[in-house]
Design a protein around this motif. Structure first.
Motif, PDB file in Angstrom:
ATOM      1  N   ALA A  54      50.545   0.617   6.120  1.00  0.00           N
ATOM      2  CA  ALA A  54      49.925   1.169   4.913  1.00  0.00           C
ATOM      3  C   ALA A  54      50.956   1.397   3.814  1.00  0.00           C
ATOM      4  N   MET A  96      46.805   6.171  -2.917  1.00  0.00           N
ATOM      5  CA  MET A  96      46.970   6.563  -1.517  1.00  0.00           C
ATOM      6  C   MET A  96      46.741   8.056  -1.325  1.00  0.00           C
ATOM      7  N   ILE A 180      43.867   3.891  -0.113  1.00  0.00           N
ATOM      8  CA  ILE A 180      44.458   3.919   1.223  1.00  0.00           C
ATOM      9  C   ILE A 180      44.516   5.370   1.680  1.00  0.00           C
ATOM     10  N   ASP A 182      45.719   7.703   4.682  1.00  0.00           N
ATOM     11  CA  ASP A 182      46.556   7.730   5.881  1.00  0.00           C
ATOM     12  C   ASP A 182      46.286   9.000   6.680  1.00  0.00           C
TER      13      ASP A 182
END
Length: 338
Positions: A54, A96, A180, A182
């Motif tokens: 990622a 992200m 994204i 995580d």
């Protein structure tokens, strides 16, 4: 996915780090695609290479990392972008949500100022008044109560779930094409996990963005993902739609992960299964299939211990597995340790 070009295409990504014990191979030939508006979950145990993959998409790895392969975003290799174009991409087209919101947020700045900075970096002409209004709008959209007042508070005054919501607000500030996330639900209780996943789903619906969600828990991603990429020891071992992977796993590691999940329809109340052994060290990966020392199907020394299985199509073209026994797992009982 059709014949259209994918939004994100990761091709033969390899990431290695030098260490005192030798070279750490964190990602080893990782390949997968993400289509426009699609949700792809990347799952696996700690150390499987999920987060490294990622972070590679936005080139957020340390300078010591040795990276090869391609990370194509709308056909442009992110790994080759000059710094100025990379900075323009980050937070605008690709954003992200980091794993540890408390560490990702600056403790010395108010939450609203940090969300506002994410807006201002990509919209230099925005007025202070419009920026404040946009911050309140974003905090409202992720479910933070009394957003105008809470925007003036510091991260330590927010709960874990609220900090994660603030991170999501920052990530969607510029309506990115790709989000994204995580491990967005790590260290949160199950109720807050569900709330955060709901916020992510609503944010996607509002922005129309695609999403890559990183998780160690297949149960977390079951209700949000379209496709699943299972990683083990830095490699992709299975990929397919949620239906394919959850109902017909074609790799014993995937089957083992699914066996560890509690089932509401299990009237016998059997103990949860476990995968025997430990993941291999990324410094000293075993030859052949990296999962074979833990696999109950690898009863013979060959081919599992000697030949590395390639990721290949099994029952359906878009369902692929890196297992020598792929396509025949249903006929072979899995005996994950109990």
């Amino acid at each position: 996915m059709g014949e259209s070009e994918p939004l994100l295409s990761v091709r033969e990504l390899r990431v290695a780090f030098p260490s005192d014990r030798g070279t750490v191979q964190a990602a080893d030939g990782v390949s997968f695609d993400v289509a426009e508006g699609e949700v792809v979950a990347v799952v696996g145990e700690s150390g499987s290479g999920k987060t490294v993959t990622a972070l590679s998409v936005l080139r957020l790895l340390p300078r010591t990392a040795r990276i090869s392969g391609q990370v194509l975003f709308r056909g442009t290799n992110v790994l080759d972008l000059p710094d100025k174009k990379l900075e323009a991409l980050r937070g605008d087209k690709v954003a992200m949500v980091f794993q540890d919101a408390l560490a990702a947020l600056n403790p010395l700045h108010r939450v609203g100022d940090q969300v506002g900075e994410a807006i201002r970096l990509h919209n230099h002409k925005i007025s202070a008044k419009d920026e404040r209004a946009r911050v309140v709008e974003l905090l409202t959209s992720v479910g933070i109560p009394n957003p105008a007042a809470r925007s003036r508070e510091y991260p330590h005054q927010f709960s874990g779930g609220m900090r994660q919501r603030a991170m999501i607000a920052m990530a969607i500030a510029n309506d990115p094409d790709l989000l994204i996330a995580d491990e967005p639900t790590t260290a949160l209780d199950v109720t807050t996990q569900a709330q955060v996943l709901e916020v992510l789903a609503e944010a996607r619906a509002r922005t129309g963005s695609a999403m890559v969600i990183i998780s160690h828990d297949l149960g977390v991603v079951a209700g949000v993902a379209d496709r699943v990429v299972v990683m083990y020891a830095g490699r992709v071992v299975e990929t397919g739609t949620v239906r394919q992977v959850f109902h017909h796993p074609e790799h014993p590691y995937t089957a083992g992960l699914l066996a560890t999940l509690p089932r509401l329809d299990d009237r016998a109340r059997r103990r949860l299964a476990r995968i025997p052994g430990q993941p291999p060290s990324p410094v000293d990966l075993p030859p052949g299939c990296p999962f074979h020392p833990r696999c109950t199907l690898a009863s013979l020394p060959e081919p599992c211990a000697d030949e590395r299985p390639e990721l290949r199509s099994v029952t359906e073209a878009d369902h692929r597995s890196a297992c020598h026994f792929a396509g025949a797992l249903a006929a072979r009982p899995l005996e994950a340790g109990r």
